[in-house]
Enzyme design. Structure first.
Site, short mmCIF file in Angstrom:
data_model
loop_
_atom_site.label_atom_id
_atom_site.label_comp_id
_atom_site.label_asym_id
_atom_site.label_seq_id
_atom_site.Cartn_x
_atom_site.Cartn_y
_atom_site.Cartn_z
N PHE A 255 0.81 -1.22 0.00
CA PHE A 255 0.00 0.00 0.00
C PHE A 255 0.84 1.27 0.00
O PHE A 255 0.36 2.33 -0.38
CB PHE A 255 -0.99 0.02 1.18
CG PHE A 255 -0.39 -0.32 2.51
CD1 PHE A 255 0.33 0.60 3.23
CD2 PHE A 255 -0.58 -1.59 3.04
CE1 PHE A 255 0.87 0.29 4.47
CE2 PHE A 255 -0.05 -1.92 4.28
CZ PHE A 255 0.68 -0.98 5.00
N GLY B 105 1.24 3.62 -3.29
CA GLY B 105 0.32 4.70 -3.66
C GLY B 105 -0.19 5.52 -2.49
O GLY B 105 -1.05 6.36 -2.66
N HIS B 106 0.32 5.30 -1.29
CA HIS B 106 -0.22 6.00 -0.10
C HIS B 106 0.89 6.39 0.85
O HIS B 106 1.02 5.80 1.91
CB HIS B 106 -1.21 5.09 0.62
CG HIS B 106 -2.15 5.81 1.53
ND1 HIS B 106 -1.87 6.06 2.85
CD2 HIS B 106 -3.37 6.34 1.30
CE1 HIS B 106 -2.90 6.69 3.41
NE2 HIS B 106 -3.82 6.86 2.48
N PHE B 107 1.65 7.27 0.69
CA PHE B 107 1.84 8.14 -0.46
C PHE B 107 3.29 8.03 -0.86
O PHE B 107 4.15 7.90 0.01
CB PHE B 107 1.50 9.58 -0.10
CG PHE B 107 0.09 9.74 0.40
CD1 PHE B 107 -0.96 9.81 -0.50
CD2 PHE B 107 -0.18 9.78 1.75
CE1 PHE B 107 -2.27 9.97 -0.04
CE2 PHE B 107 -1.48 9.94 2.20
CZ PHE B 107 -2.53 10.02 1.32
N VAL C 94 2.34 6.68 4.49
CA VAL C 94 1.52 6.59 5.69
C VAL C 94 0.61 5.38 5.53
O VAL C 94 -0.02 5.21 4.49
CB VAL C 94 0.66 7.87 5.88
CG1 VAL C 94 -0.24 7.74 7.10
CG2 VAL C 94 1.54 9.10 6.00
#
Length: 150
Positions: free
Chosen positions: A50, A53-55, A60
């Site tokens: 994750f 893309g986060h971020f 986070v």
């Protein structure tokens, strides 16, 4: 050390939960008192999918995944409280109340999950749950899980 200290590793967790990579979010159980409480952990690394893309510039952990991890810990408590998971049953995350996010979770953190059983009625359990990093609350919520035959 707590009188309820246990060491349930990821292989045993995988016998309890149907989740697999990248969605298995509990690495180890360190304490458990059946029908009362569980303490478990997740080591958060930059290799988590994750974080792509986060971020990208400021990784986070998504809050919804912290909630999911708490629900998985609650599921382990529910399953271990009855003995073992039956082949034809699953525990589903069915509700959440009073969710609050109080601290960001970033690569290098160790999440500690503390889940306490509040009630169980007709196969639906309600749990008070907290996720901590370095002793600070990152997330807290009341979580509901339901046992269902599949």
């Amino acid at each position: 050390m707590s009188e309820h200290a246990v060491s349930i590793d990821v292989r045993e967790i995988m016998r309890c939960l149907p989740h697999r990579y990248p969605f298995l979010l509990v690495d180890r159980v360190t304490e458990m008192e059946p029908n009362v409480r569980i303490k478990a952990l997740k080591n958060v690394t930059i290799n988590e999918p994750f974080f792509v893309g986060h971020f990208e510039q400021y990784p986070v952990m998504p809050g919804v995944l912290i909630i999911e991890a708490l629900a998985q810990a609650a599921g382990i408590l529910a399953i271990k409280s009855q003995g073992e998971r039956l082949e034809n049953e699953l525990y589903f995350f069915v509700g959440i109340d009073n969710a609050r996010f109080k601290r960001q979770v970033v690569p290098g953190d160790q999440l500690v999950f503390e889940v306490t059983q509040m009630t169980v009625k007709r196969g639906i359990g309600k749990y008070a749950a907290r996720a901590l990093v370095d002793g600070q609350v990152a997330c807290e919520a009341e979580i509901m899980c339901a046992r269902r035959e599949v």
